[in-house]
Scaffold this active site. Structure first.
Site, PDB file in Angstrom:
ATOM      1  N   HIS A 142       2.045   7.498   2.856  1.00  0.00           N
ATOM      2  CA  HIS A 142       3.157   7.925   2.017  1.00  0.00           C
ATOM      3  C   HIS A 142       4.317   6.928   2.011  1.00  0.00           C
ATOM      4  O   HIS A 142       4.682   6.351   3.025  1.00  0.00           O
ATOM      5  CB  HIS A 142       3.676   9.297   2.472  1.00  0.00           C
ATOM      6  CG  HIS A 142       4.254   9.294   3.858  1.00  0.00           C
ATOM      7  ND1 HIS A 142       5.582   9.050   4.106  1.00  0.00           N
ATOM      8  CD2 HIS A 142       3.681   9.489   5.063  1.00  0.00           C
ATOM      9  CE1 HIS A 142       5.814   9.108   5.400  1.00  0.00           C
ATOM     10  NE2 HIS A 142       4.672   9.368   6.018  1.00  0.00           N
ATOM     11  N   HIS A 151      -3.292  -7.633  -0.231  1.00  0.00           N
ATOM     12  CA  HIS A 151      -4.687  -7.231  -0.066  1.00  0.00           C
ATOM     13  C   HIS A 151      -4.860  -6.553   1.281  1.00  0.00           C
ATOM     14  O   HIS A 151      -4.584  -7.148   2.327  1.00  0.00           O
ATOM     15  CB  HIS A 151      -5.601  -8.453  -0.152  1.00  0.00           C
ATOM     16  CG  HIS A 151      -7.065  -8.129  -0.078  1.00  0.00           C
ATOM     17  ND1 HIS A 151      -8.044  -9.092  -0.225  1.00  0.00           N
ATOM     18  CD2 HIS A 151      -7.744  -6.962   0.115  1.00  0.00           C
ATOM     19  CE1 HIS A 151      -9.240  -8.529  -0.109  1.00  0.00           C
ATOM     20  NE2 HIS A 151      -9.071  -7.239   0.112  1.00  0.00           N
TER      21      HIS A 151
END
Length: 215
Positions: A142, A151
Site C-alpha cells: 500500500h 523493476h
C-alpha cells in the site's frame, strides 16, 4: 486496449509479454531489436533498430491503433524509457499490461508501458511511473511510490509506503522494509533485506543489506 502489438526486444522477456498479450486476445505483429538476433516468437519477424521501425510502420494501416511495449528487463529502465519515447514519437499506444493472474488494486495508478506479471500484487494507492516492471510473484504494498523505469524482479517485496526513485532494480526475493527510500539507479541484490534508506547509484546486498559499490 489494442489487439495489435509490437515489442522492442527479442529475448525471454518478449516471450513473457507475448503470453500475456495472447491470453487477452491480442497478437504480436513484429519485434524490434538493436542487435541482429533471431526472433523470440515463432512466425514473428524481427526488424533492426529505429530504421527498421520506420520501414515497418510505413507498411501498416492505422499505426495509431498499434500498441508498443519495451520487452527489455533487468536494470535497464532507462533503455525502456528510450524505447517508449521512440514508440510515442511514432504514434503508437503505450498500454499498461497486466497478467490475468495478477492482483492490482482499483486505486493503484500505473504509468504508461508498465507491466505486471503473473501472481504479482500492486496494492491500494500504489503509484507506478512509466515503463515499470512488477515481475512474477512480486509485491508492491500500500501507498508505495515508484519512479520511471523501476523493476521488481520475481518474488521481490516492497512493504508499505516505500519510495523508489527512477531506474531502480530490486533483485529476486529481496525485501524493502516500510517507509524506506531507494535512490535513483540503485540496485538491491537478490535476497537482500533493506532496513535503511539506500542512496542513489548504490548497490546493496545481504541481510541486513549493506553497500558494496556506488556510481
Amino acid at each position: 486496449m489494442s489487439e495489435r502489438f509490437v515489442l522492442w526486444g527479442s529475448a525471454g522477456h518478449a516471450k513473457v509479454l507475448a503470453d500475456i498479450i495472447v491470453a487477452q486476445g491480442g497478437r504480436v505483429l513484429a519485434l524490434f531489436d538493436n542487435r541482429d538476433v533471431p526472433s523470440a516468437l515463432p512466425g514473428v519477424p524481427v526488424y533492426r533498430g529505429e530504421a527498421g521501425l520506420r520501414l515497418w510502420l510505413a507498411t501498416q494501416d492505422r499505426p495509431e491503433s498499434i500498441a508498443g511495449l519495451a520487452a527489455v528487463g533487468g536494470g535497464q529502465g532507462r533503455d525502456r524509457l528510450v524505447i517508449q519515447a521512440l514508440f510515442r514519437k511514432a504514434g503508437l499506444m503505450l498500454p499498461v499490461l497486466i497478467h490475468p493472474a495478477a492482483v492490482v488494486s482499483p486505486s493503484a495508478l500505473l504509468g504508461a508501458g508498465s507491466q505486471v506479471m503473473a501472481l504479482a500484487n500492486v496494492a491500494v494507492d500504489a503509484r507506478l511511473g512509466e515503463a515499470c516492471i512488477v515481475n512474477h510473484c512480486a509485491s508492491v504494498d500500500h501507498e508505495c511510490l515508484l519512479g520511471d523505469g523501476d523493476h521488481l524482479a520475481p518474488g521481490a517485496t516492497l512493504c508499505g509506503c516505500v519510495h523508489l526513485a527512477d531506474n531502480v532494480f530490486i533483485g529476486a526475493g529481496a525485501v524493502v522494509l516500510p517507509r524506506l527510500r531507494i535512490g535513483a539507479d540503485a540496485v538491491v541484490g537478490a535476497g537482500a533485506v533493506v532496513t535503511r534508506d539506500v542512496p542513489a547509484g548504490t548497490t546493496v546486498v545481504g541481510n541486513p543489506a549493506r553497500p558494496i559499490s556506488s556510481r
